[in-house]
Design a protein around this motif. Structure first.
Motif, PDB file in Angstrom:
ATOM      1  N   TYR A 280     -14.509  16.767   1.710  1.00  0.00           N
ATOM      2  CA  TYR A 280     -15.353  16.602   2.896  1.00  0.00           C
ATOM      3  C   TYR A 280     -14.563  16.007   4.062  1.00  0.00           C
ATOM      4  CZ  TYR A 280     -19.030  15.209   6.077  1.00  0.00           C
ATOM      5  OH  TYR A 280     -19.790  15.061   7.205  1.00  0.00           O
ATOM      6  N   TYR A 281     -13.879  14.900   3.807  1.00  0.00           N
ATOM      7  CA  TYR A 281     -13.179  14.230   4.907  1.00  0.00           C
ATOM      8  C   TYR A 281     -12.085  15.113   5.502  1.00  0.00           C
ATOM      9  CZ  TYR A 281     -15.519   9.792   3.946  1.00  0.00           C
ATOM     10  OH  TYR A 281     -16.454   8.803   3.788  1.00  0.00           O
ATOM     11  N   TYR A 305     -16.977   9.583  14.205  1.00  0.00           N
ATOM     12  CA  TYR A 305     -16.524   8.354  13.544  1.00  0.00           C
ATOM     13  C   TYR A 305     -16.818   8.457  12.047  1.00  0.00           C
ATOM     14  CZ  TYR A 305     -16.002   6.417  18.203  1.00  0.00           C
ATOM     15  OH  TYR A 305     -15.601   6.196  19.504  1.00  0.00           O
ATOM     16  N   LEU A 306     -15.782   8.332  11.241  1.00  0.00           N
ATOM     17  CA  LEU A 306     -15.934   8.392   9.793  1.00  0.00           C
ATOM     18  C   LEU A 306     -16.442   7.050   9.280  1.00  0.00           C
ATOM     19  CD1 LEU A 306     -12.568  10.158   8.839  1.00  0.00           C
ATOM     20  CD2 LEU A 306     -14.686  11.176   9.694  1.00  0.00           C
ATOM     21  N   PHE A 307     -17.298   7.120   8.274  1.00  0.00           N
ATOM     22  CA  PHE A 307     -17.806   5.903   7.648  1.00  0.00           C
ATOM     23  C   PHE A 307     -17.326   5.871   6.198  1.00  0.00           C
ATOM     24  CE2 PHE A 307     -20.734   3.220   5.396  1.00  0.00           C
ATOM     25  CZ  PHE A 307     -20.918   2.172   6.262  1.00  0.00           C
ATOM     26  N   ALA A 308     -16.532   4.900   5.875  1.00  0.00           N
ATOM     27  CA  ALA A 308     -16.088   3.756   6.646  1.00  0.00           C
ATOM     28  C   ALA A 308     -14.644   3.475   6.244  1.00  0.00           C
ATOM     29  CB  ALA A 308     -16.957   2.541   6.363  1.00  0.00           C
ATOM     30  N   MET A 309     -14.077   2.456   6.837  1.00  0.00           N
ATOM     31  CA  MET A 309     -12.665   2.157   6.565  1.00  0.00           C
ATOM     32  C   MET A 309     -12.449   1.736   5.102  1.00  0.00           C
ATOM     33  SD  MET A 309      -9.920   2.397   8.361  1.00  0.00           S
ATOM     34  CE  MET A 309      -8.212   1.853   8.541  1.00  0.00           C
ATOM     35  N   PHE A 310     -13.347   0.879   4.575  1.00  0.00           N
ATOM     36  CA  PHE A 310     -13.146   0.329   3.227  1.00  0.00           C
ATOM     37  C   PHE A 310     -14.403   0.467   2.372  1.00  0.00           C
ATOM     38  CE2 PHE A 310     -10.446  -2.192   6.088  1.00  0.00           C
ATOM     39  CZ  PHE A 310      -9.210  -1.960   5.522  1.00  0.00           C
ATOM     40  N   ASP A 311     -14.202   0.530   1.069  1.00  0.00           N
ATOM     41  CA  ASP A 311     -15.316   0.324   0.146  1.00  0.00           C
ATOM     42  C   ASP A 311     -15.836  -1.100   0.361  1.00  0.00           C
ATOM     43  OD1 ASP A 311     -15.230   2.815  -1.024  1.00  0.00           O
ATOM     44  OD2 ASP A 311     -14.037   2.186  -2.748  1.00  0.00           O
ATOM     45  N   ASP A 319     -25.911   2.386  -5.298  1.00  0.00           N
ATOM     46  CA  ASP A 319     -24.517   2.127  -5.655  1.00  0.00           C
ATOM     47  C   ASP A 319     -23.554   2.953  -4.813  1.00  0.00           C
ATOM     48  OD1 ASP A 319     -22.560   0.805  -7.292  1.00  0.00           O
ATOM     49  OD2 ASP A 319     -22.278   2.699  -8.360  1.00  0.00           O
ATOM     50  N   THR A 320     -23.976   4.157  -4.402  1.00  0.00           N
ATOM     51  CA  THR A 320     -23.096   4.981  -3.566  1.00  0.00           C
ATOM     52  C   THR A 320     -22.719   4.269  -2.271  1.00  0.00           C
ATOM     53  OG1 THR A 320     -25.091   6.061  -2.687  1.00  0.00           O
ATOM     54  CG2 THR A 320     -23.871   7.239  -4.389  1.00  0.00           C
ATOM     55  N   GLU A 321     -23.600   3.393  -1.755  1.00  0.00           N
ATOM     56  CA  GLU A 321     -23.320   2.710  -0.490  1.00  0.00           C
ATOM     57  C   GLU A 321     -22.047   1.874  -0.549  1.00  0.00           C
ATOM     58  OE1 GLU A 321     -24.901   3.083   2.312  1.00  0.00           O
ATOM     59  OE2 GLU A 321     -26.574   4.298   1.590  1.00  0.00           O
ATOM     60  N   LYS A 322     -21.644   1.503  -1.730  1.00  0.00           N
ATOM     61  CA  LYS A 322     -20.453   0.677  -1.890  1.00  0.00           C
ATOM     62  C   LYS A 322     -19.165   1.496  -1.928  1.00  0.00           C
ATOM     63  CE  LYS A 322     -22.845  -2.923  -4.602  1.00  0.00           C
ATOM     64  NZ  LYS A 322     -24.197  -2.557  -4.207  1.00  0.00           N
ATOM     65  N   HIS A 323     -19.285   2.835  -1.870  1.00  0.00           N
ATOM     66  CA  HIS A 323     -18.121   3.682  -2.137  1.00  0.00           C
ATOM     67  C   HIS A 323     -17.874   4.735  -1.055  1.00  0.00           C
ATOM     68  CE1 HIS A 323     -17.857   1.908  -6.123  1.00  0.00           C
ATOM     69  NE2 HIS A 323     -19.158   2.138  -6.272  1.00  0.00           N
ATOM     70  N   PHE A 324     -18.126   4.363   0.193  1.00  0.00           N
ATOM     71  CA  PHE A 324     -17.865   5.281   1.301  1.00  0.00           C
ATOM     72  C   PHE A 324     -16.502   5.034   1.945  1.00  0.00           C
ATOM     73  CE2 PHE A 324     -22.329   6.399   1.142  1.00  0.00           C
ATOM     74  CZ  PHE A 324     -22.375   7.683   1.664  1.00  0.00           C
ATOM     75  N   GLY A 325     -15.724   4.113   1.419  1.00  0.00           N
ATOM     76  CA  GLY A 325     -14.470   3.754   2.065  1.00  0.00           C
ATOM     77  C   GLY A 325     -13.408   4.843   1.990  1.00  0.00           C
ATOM     78  N   LEU A 326     -12.613   4.920   3.056  1.00  0.00           N
ATOM     79  CA  LEU A 326     -11.425   5.772   3.050  1.00  0.00           C
ATOM     80  C   LEU A 326     -10.265   5.070   2.371  1.00  0.00           C
ATOM     81  CD1 LEU A 326     -11.680   6.940   6.761  1.00  0.00           C
ATOM     82  CD2 LEU A 326     -12.316   8.257   4.735  1.00  0.00           C
ATOM     83  N   LYS A 334      -7.601   6.247  -0.464  1.00  0.00           N
ATOM     84  CA  LYS A 334      -8.264   6.935  -1.574  1.00  0.00           C
ATOM     85  C   LYS A 334      -8.031   8.445  -1.510  1.00  0.00           C
ATOM     86  CE  LYS A 334     -12.578   5.638  -2.247  1.00  0.00           C
ATOM     87  NZ  LYS A 334     -13.958   5.210  -1.882  1.00  0.00           N
ATOM     88  N   TYR A 335      -7.690   8.938  -0.327  1.00  0.00           N
ATOM     89  CA  TYR A 335      -7.512  10.375  -0.127  1.00  0.00           C
ATOM     90  C   TYR A 335      -6.245  10.609   0.680  1.00  0.00           C
ATOM     91  CZ  TYR A 335     -12.482   9.410  -0.673  1.00  0.00           C
ATOM     92  OH  TYR A 335     -13.666   8.906  -1.096  1.00  0.00           O
ATOM     93  N   SER A 336      -5.717  11.802   0.579  1.00  0.00           N
ATOM     94  CA  SER A 336      -4.596  12.206   1.413  1.00  0.00           C
ATOM     95  C   SER A 336      -5.165  12.793   2.702  1.00  0.00           C
ATOM     96  CB  SER A 336      -3.732  13.238   0.686  1.00  0.00           C
ATOM     97  OG  SER A 336      -2.667  13.674   1.503  1.00  0.00           O
ATOM     98  N   ILE A 337      -5.188  11.976   3.753  1.00  0.00           N
ATOM     99  CA  ILE A 337      -5.815  12.364   5.017  1.00  0.00           C
ATOM    100  C   ILE A 337      -4.861  12.116   6.160  1.00  0.00           C
ATOM    101  CG2 ILE A 337      -7.660  11.796   6.666  1.00  0.00           C
ATOM    102  CD1 ILE A 337      -9.455  11.112   4.345  1.00  0.00           C
ATOM    103  N   SER A 338      -4.778  13.075   7.070  1.00  0.00           N
ATOM    104  CA  SER A 338      -4.069  12.878   8.337  1.00  0.00           C
ATOM    105  C   SER A 338      -5.125  12.761   9.421  1.00  0.00           C
ATOM    106  CB  SER A 338      -3.133  14.061   8.627  1.00  0.00           C
ATOM    107  OG  SER A 338      -2.535  13.913   9.893  1.00  0.00           O
TER     108      SER A 338
END
Length: 340
Positions: A280-281, A305-311, A319-326, A334-338
């Motif tokens: 997705y990201y 604006y991506l949500f969010a910088m950190f878990d 529980d998903t609310e705790k795991h939106f961090g990049l 957490k991901y390979s993102i440019s």
């Protein structure tokens, strides 16, 4: 000589367009965790990754001081507890601008002030949103900052009564009296509406009718034909539904800034997974930076604006609310993102 000037003009225009695309992605900086890096380490990470835009959910002095000289463009929210006082007292709004904006200028690049986040008309603070926006606008104008900083609010899809198909998008009947003065205000002041767009929640709420590929930008072709508009991803469809709703309330010229979007990496398998979130990201960033816009607004830059910088391990809710961090709190991606 004329041809050289023409070439130079086209070259500079190309640079401007490329720069605009590169600057279109920001990341929200949430602080609902007890294990997060220092504010200065976070700003350094933004700079290291080339992230040039940030949203914060209150004017926290430690964050604002860390932002000095960073050249990061900023959305700053008014804290919920401050909205009512700002609505009822113009001098309180002027003081808020002095304390939270002016004393950090020109070292911090404020872009938007968001009065309220995902406020519904039935909420207790709904009646204070618009008057607070008005008082802050007066304070911003008195400080000579009206061309630099725009006052707005952040909303989301729950305010829509109709979202499908996108061309029929409209606000809920009970939301129209709430939104109409806000939309008129934004149009008068050439300010955007901030909208939080989450295809993840759209997908998990209607998996029988929404393909996962449509939510993840991986559909090989058009999924939804809406008149002359063809939709290949849910993000565009959700965004255009909001544009249709704005048009119905006289806001045809109001731009939308996507003030939040994201996908959780865990908490609700199989939809919430590290693989799906990474897809997705990456696809979202590619889509935003392509400059294609949406079917309803083709070629228009999608400031997102991506949500969010950190878990955030202390985030309330599912529980998903705790795991939106990049990034993890250790600053590991957490991901390979440019980003840009």
């Amino acid at each position: 000589m004329a041809s050289m000037l023409t070439f130079l003009g086209l070259f500079l225009l190309s640079l401007k367009i490329s720069y605009a695309k590169a600057q279109s992605i920001g990341v929200c900086y949430g602080l609902n965790g007890n294990n997060l890096p220092s504010n200065q380490d976070v700003i350094n990470l933004y700079n290291e990754k080339g992230i040039r835009k940030m949203r914060i959910y209150a004017p926290i002095p430690e964050v604002l001081n860390a932002l000095r000289g960073s050249n990061i463009e900023l959305i700053v929210d008014v804290a919920n507890e401050d909205i009512e006082p700002l609505a009822s007292d113009a001098s309180a709004a002027a003081q808020w601008v002095q304390i939270n904006i002016q004393q950090y200028l020109p070292d911090v690049r404020f872009k938007y002030i968001a009065v309220g986040n995902e406020v519904l008309p039935e909420f207790n603070n709904a009646k204070y949103i618009f008057p607070a926006m008005q008082n802050l606008q007066i304070a911003i104008a008195s400080a000579g900052l009206q061309d630099q900083i725009k006052v707005t609010t952040a909303t989301y899809t729950a305010l829509l009564g109709v979202s499908y198909p996108p061309s029929q998008g409209s606000f809920r009947d009970d939301a129209k009296p709430f939104m109409k003065p806000i939309i008129d205000f934004l149009a008068r002041n050439n300010a955007p509406l901030l909208v939080n767009i989450y295809p993840y929640f759209g997908y998990i709420g209607d998996q029988d009718n929404i393909p996962l590929e449509y939510a993840l930008f991986t559909s090989p072709g058009i999924v939804l034909q809406d008149g002359s508009f063809g939709y290949q991803n849910l993000f565009d469809a959700m965004l255009d539904a909001h544009y249709s709703a704005l048009e119905r309330e006289g806001g045809s010229n109001v731009k939308i800034v996507v003030s939040e979007t994201g996908w959780p990496s865990e908490g609700n398998p199989p939809a919430a997974s590290l693989e799906n979130a990474g897809i997705y990201y990456n696809n979202l960033i590619g889509h935003v930076q392509s400059g294609k816009g949406t079917p309803k607004r083709p070629g228009r830059a999608l400031e997102t604006y991506l949500f969010a910088m950190f878990d955030e391990n202390e985030k309330p809710g599912a529980d998903t609310e705790k795991h939106f961090g990049l990034f993890s709190p250790s600053k590991q991606p957490k991901y390979s993102i440019s980003f840009n």
